[in-house]
Design an enzyme around this catalytic site. Structure first.
Site, PDB file in Angstrom:
ATOM      1  CG  HIS A  66      38.822  28.926  -3.757  1.00 21.03           C
ATOM      2  ND1 HIS A  66      37.701  28.484  -3.163  1.00 21.03           N
ATOM      3  CD2 HIS A  66      39.278  30.031  -3.352  1.00 21.03           C
ATOM      4  CE1 HIS A  66      37.415  29.319  -2.348  1.00 21.03           C
ATOM      5  NE2 HIS A  66      38.304  30.244  -2.078  1.00 21.03           N
ATOM      6  CG  HIS A  67      41.650  29.372 -11.292  1.00 21.72           C
ATOM      7  ND1 HIS A  67      41.320  30.635 -10.656  1.00 21.72           N
ATOM      8  CD2 HIS A  67      42.625  29.613 -12.089  1.00 21.72           C
ATOM      9  CE1 HIS A  67      41.868  31.447 -11.397  1.00 21.72           C
ATOM     10  NE2 HIS A  67      42.573  31.088 -12.212  1.00 21.72           N
ATOM     11  CE  LYS A  72      47.680  40.678  -3.916  1.00 24.28           C
ATOM     12  NZ  LYS A  72      47.081  41.601  -2.871  1.00 24.28           N
ATOM     13  CE  LYS A  96      41.223  44.743 -12.755  1.00 21.58           C
ATOM     14  NZ  LYS A  96      41.180  46.085 -11.932  1.00 21.58           N
ATOM     15  CE  LYS A 108      38.068  45.452  -4.722  1.00 19.89           C
ATOM     16  NZ  LYS A 108      39.075  45.654  -5.967  1.00 19.89           N
ATOM     17  CB  SER A 364      49.658  43.542  -5.502  1.00 19.00           C
ATOM     18  OG  SER A 364      49.085  44.681  -4.708  1.00 19.00           O
TER      19      SER A 364
END
Ligand code: NAD
Length: 473
Positions: A66-67, A72, A96, A108, A364
């Site tokens: 949550h930094h 995503k 990534k 994910k 995205s």
């Protein structure tokens, strides 16, 4: 079986993280926090199937970090889905995103089903119920957690997720940004489909322009004339091969699950795809030599090998026979840690997945930005730019008394469309990421490979967030 082979996927990611963490100076508590999965939501829910049966579905959503928010990461539909796998993939998403400067935390999702065994209506019900479960626990939203397609899912599922979320959040003006990978007609962005393959091309091209690396692997600088082999002719493999051949490289080998083909003079990728569509196989392509196994392509003599199919296809067993000088990991996790060690010994350059295949999440991010701004890229500036360019060109022609050709005129005057801006943003992202990873590698000559350098870049960026934001409370 060696020690590393017994590690789970998540443990392997942790191992690579620990290897890289040695090259950083961060507080051990901060490193532990970065590595941990912040939130793991394991759910079970019932879905009534077409025949009236009630099936209990097992599913997950993991928020690794949550930094930066939102989190995503894609949603995978596969029979093999399990908590460890979703945790590993969510962790990789954090690293990534950090490497390619996409300001999201990693996430994910996974639903443990084989989508081929369900009707379209059943898949829709599963997807919608999953979305409703995420809404109930506040695990989805434009500023909270934004899913995307992954293995087994695509535009169709993303549209169902959007519709479910928007129905529950009636009137939420930014609802469209709750998911990416949508059809263009439902807020998707042009260029998403080819994004990962194009990113793979941009990333490898950039590496091929670094003289010190090319000298190390014994290749000339540049992509033109390079002999390339691609495994997997799906979305990522097809587009990677296409962009390489457009840039003047030769695709000398291709593999699909039915076997491999080889032609030292180069294969026409679109003709191979058409041949496979017509005959059901890439084998017996005119002018090409057949090989019985899909793994044969991995051992062909070539300059660049691009595994773009499945994970763990190059292992300690076949790595010694791989002749490529550069391996570009288009798939997620195509190399085992044993293969990595072998390539370090052999001096083969491995360009790691968590940076090389980040084109999908990068585009995205562009889709999410488009949804929040509620306007198509290029809409505001296209005509203005065209008018300005036309004016400048006319002035230059008048002042010099010379005329440019019609073809050049069209190119110079052209104002950007959405696709131009998305491709250019992706190119910029991949070039910058390559330079950042290379800078860390140059500054730390003891770092053994590019994968470790990429992890160091990721750790430094996430740790900087913690250092600057502090630890609440
Ligand atoms: P895809 O399903 O479109 O393509 C995979 C292709 O590989 C299929 O054509 C399949 O027949 C072929 N294949 C399967 N096993 C093979 C084998 N043993 N040998 C040769 N070919 C084989 O999937 P994709 O979206 O192209 O994804 C491929 C890889 O890239 C996966 O590891 C995925 O996680 C990764 N990836 C995809 C994206 C994306 O945007 N699609 C983004 C990042 C990473």
């Amino acid at each position: 079986m060696s020690g590393t082979q017994t590690l789970s996927f998540f443990e392997s990611v942790e191992k690579s993280f620990d290897k890289a963490a040695q090259y950083t100076q961060w507080n051990p508590g901060v490193l532990e926090q970065i590595k941990a999965c912040n939130a793991v939501y394991r759910m079970r829910f019932p879905v009534k199937m077409d025949d009236g049966r009630i099936e209990v579905i097992e599913a997950y959503r993991v928020q690794h970090s949550h930094h930066k928010l939102p989190c995503k990461g894609g949603i995978r539909f596969a029979a093999e889905v399990n908590q460890d796998e979703v945790m590993a993939l969510a962790s990789l998403m954090t690293y990534k995103c950090a490497i390619v400067n996409v300001p999201f935390g990693g996430g994910k999702g996974g639903i443990k089903i084989n989508p081929k065994k369900y009707s379209s209506f059943e898949l829709e019900k599963i997807t919608r119920r999953y979305t409703a479960e995420l809404v109930k626990k506040n695990f989805i939203g434009p500023g909270i957690d934004v899913p995307a397609p992954d293995y087994g899912t695509g535009e169709k599922e993303m549209a169902w997720i959007l519709d479910t979320y928007a129905s529950i959040h009636a009137g939420e003006v930014d609802a469209m940004a709750c998911v990416t990978g949508k059809p263009v007609s439902q807020g998707g962005v042009r260029g998403r489909k080819e994004a990962t393959g194009l990113g793979v091309f941009f990333g490898i091209r950039e590496v091929c322009h670094i003289p010190e690396l090319m000298e190390k692997v014994g290749l000339t600088v540049g992509v033109e004339g390079k002999r390339v082999v691609v495994q997997g002719l799906g979305n990522v493999g097809y587009h990677s091969a296409l962009f390489f051949s457009r840039a003047g490289a030769k695709i000398i080998g291709l593999a699909e699950y039915e076997g491999s083909i080889y032609n030292e003079n180069g294969l026409d990728i679109d003709a191979v795809v058409a041949h496979r569509r017509d005959t059901g196989s890439i084998l017996n392509f005119p002018g090409a030599k057949n090989f019985a196994k899909n793994t044969d392509a991995l051992e062909m003599d070539c300059d660049i090998l691009i595994p773009a199919a499945l994970e763990q296809v190059i292992t300690g067993e076949n790595a010694p026979r791989v002749k490529a000088r550069i391996i570009g990991e288009a798939a997620n996790g195509p190399l085992t840690p044993e293969a990595d060690e072998e390539f370090i010994r052999k001096g083969t350059l491995v360009i790691p997945d968590m940076y090389l295949n980040a084109g999908g999440v990068t585009v995205s991010y562009f889709e999410w930005l488009k949804n929040l701004s509620h306007v198509r890229y290029g809409r505001m500036e296209k005509r203005f730019t065209e008018n300005l360019n036309t004016h400048i060109l006319t002035q230059m022609e008048e002042l010099t008394g010379k005329q440019v050709t019609q073809k050049e005129k069209q190119f110079i005057m052209h104002g950007p469309d959405e696709i131009d801006l998305v491709h250019s943003g992706l190119e910029e992202t991949m070039i910058t990421a390559t330079q950042e990873v290379m800078q860390v590698w140059r500054d730390n000559p003891n770092i053994p490979d590019m994968r470790t350098a990429a992890y160091v870049v990721a750790i430094n960026k996430v740790a900087t967030s913690y250092a600057e934001l502090g630890i609440f409370p």
